[in-house]
Scaffold this motif. Structure first.
Motif, PDB file in Angstrom:
ATOM      1  N   GLN A  19       1.802   6.320  -7.067  1.00 40.52           N
ATOM      2  CA  GLN A  19       0.728   7.160  -7.589  1.00 40.52           C
ATOM      3  C   GLN A  19       1.130   8.636  -7.561  1.00 40.52           C
ATOM      4  OE1 GLN A  19      -2.064   6.411  -9.132  1.00 40.52           O
ATOM      5  NE2 GLN A  19      -1.582   4.236  -8.957  1.00 40.52           N
ATOM      6  N   GLY A  20       1.825   9.072  -6.512  1.00 41.34           N
ATOM      7  CA  GLY A  20       2.321  10.438  -6.454  1.00 41.34           C
ATOM      8  C   GLY A  20       3.341  10.711  -7.544  1.00 41.34           C
ATOM      9  N   VAL A  51       0.839  -1.201   0.000  1.00 37.67           N
ATOM     10  CA  VAL A  51       0.000   0.000   0.000  1.00 37.67           C
ATOM     11  C   VAL A  51       0.871   1.246   0.000  1.00 37.67           C
ATOM     12  CG1 VAL A  51      -1.625   1.342   1.409  1.00 37.67           C
ATOM     13  CG2 VAL A  51      -2.008  -1.098   1.032  1.00 37.67           C
ATOM     14  N   ILE A  52       1.914   1.273   0.808  1.00 41.53           N
ATOM     15  CA  ILE A  52       2.803   2.436   0.865  1.00 41.53           C
ATOM     16  C   ILE A  52       3.516   2.624  -0.468  1.00 41.53           C
ATOM     17  CG2 ILE A  52       4.916   3.323   1.936  1.00 41.53           C
ATOM     18  CD1 ILE A  52       3.896   2.092   4.573  1.00 41.53           C
ATOM     19  N   GLY A  99       2.463   1.652  -3.378  1.00 42.03           N
ATOM     20  CA  GLY A  99       1.453   2.084  -4.335  1.00 42.03           C
ATOM     21  C   GLY A  99       1.150   3.560  -4.206  1.00 42.03           C
ATOM     22  N   ILE A 100       1.061   4.065  -2.971  1.00 41.69           N
ATOM     23  CA  ILE A 100       0.789   5.488  -2.753  1.00 41.69           C
ATOM     24  C   ILE A 100       1.945   6.336  -3.277  1.00 41.69           C
ATOM     25  CG2 ILE A 100       0.550   7.264  -0.956  1.00 41.69           C
ATOM     26  CD1 ILE A 100      -1.054   5.147   0.644  1.00 41.69           C
ATOM     27  N   ILE A 101       3.179   5.899  -3.005  1.00 37.85           N
ATOM     28  CA  ILE A 101       4.350   6.633  -3.500  1.00 37.85           C
ATOM     29  C   ILE A 101       4.374   6.623  -5.027  1.00 37.85           C
ATOM     30  CG2 ILE A 101       6.874   6.606  -3.606  1.00 37.85           C
ATOM     31  CD1 ILE A 101       6.813   5.555  -0.713  1.00 37.85           C
TER      32      ILE A 101
END
Length: 120
Positions: A100-101, A93-94, A96-98
């Motif tokens: 996406q940014g 999840v972490i 993926g968030i990075i």
């Protein structure tokens, strides 16, 4: 020189004789016995024939795929400790968030925009 050739010839004959099968003159063959039948009743044998045939592919797939998810621990995904669930979920999840940014900051110009269209 002749003695050497004779020694090599004797060694070759001796090694070839080592690979020959033993004689079967004094050996007795065992009597053949009937095979023991170890047939057990399966849960599918109690179902109607049509239902059992319909379930056969699903059961075969589940029996093949189940060890891949247990990884020898007998637990799903090989997690034998409940504390391992947290990093298993948080790390992707972490990341993926990075990502996406990062992907939002990239320009969406076409890479092949400068391609010469005249060559067809």
């Amino acid at each position: 020189m002749a003695a050497m050739r004779a020694a090599v010839l004797v060694a070759l004959v001796a090694s070839a004789a080592a690979f020959s099968a033993p004689s079967m003159a004094g050996l007795k063959l065992r009597q053949s016995k009937t095979a023991v039948s170890m047939k057990a009743e399966t849960p599918l044998s109690r179902l109607p024939a049509g239902v059992a045939k319909a379930l056969a592919p699903a059961i075969a797939f589940a029996s093949i795929a189940a060890p891949a998810f247990a990884e020898g621990t007998g637990e799903a995904l090989g997690l034998d400790d409940t504390r391992l669930i947290v990093p298993l979920i948080l790390v992707p999840v972490i990341i993926g968030i990075i990502f996406q940014g990062f992907a939002a900051e990239q320009d969406n110009d076409d890479f092949f925009d400068t391609y010469d269209q005249r060559r067809k």
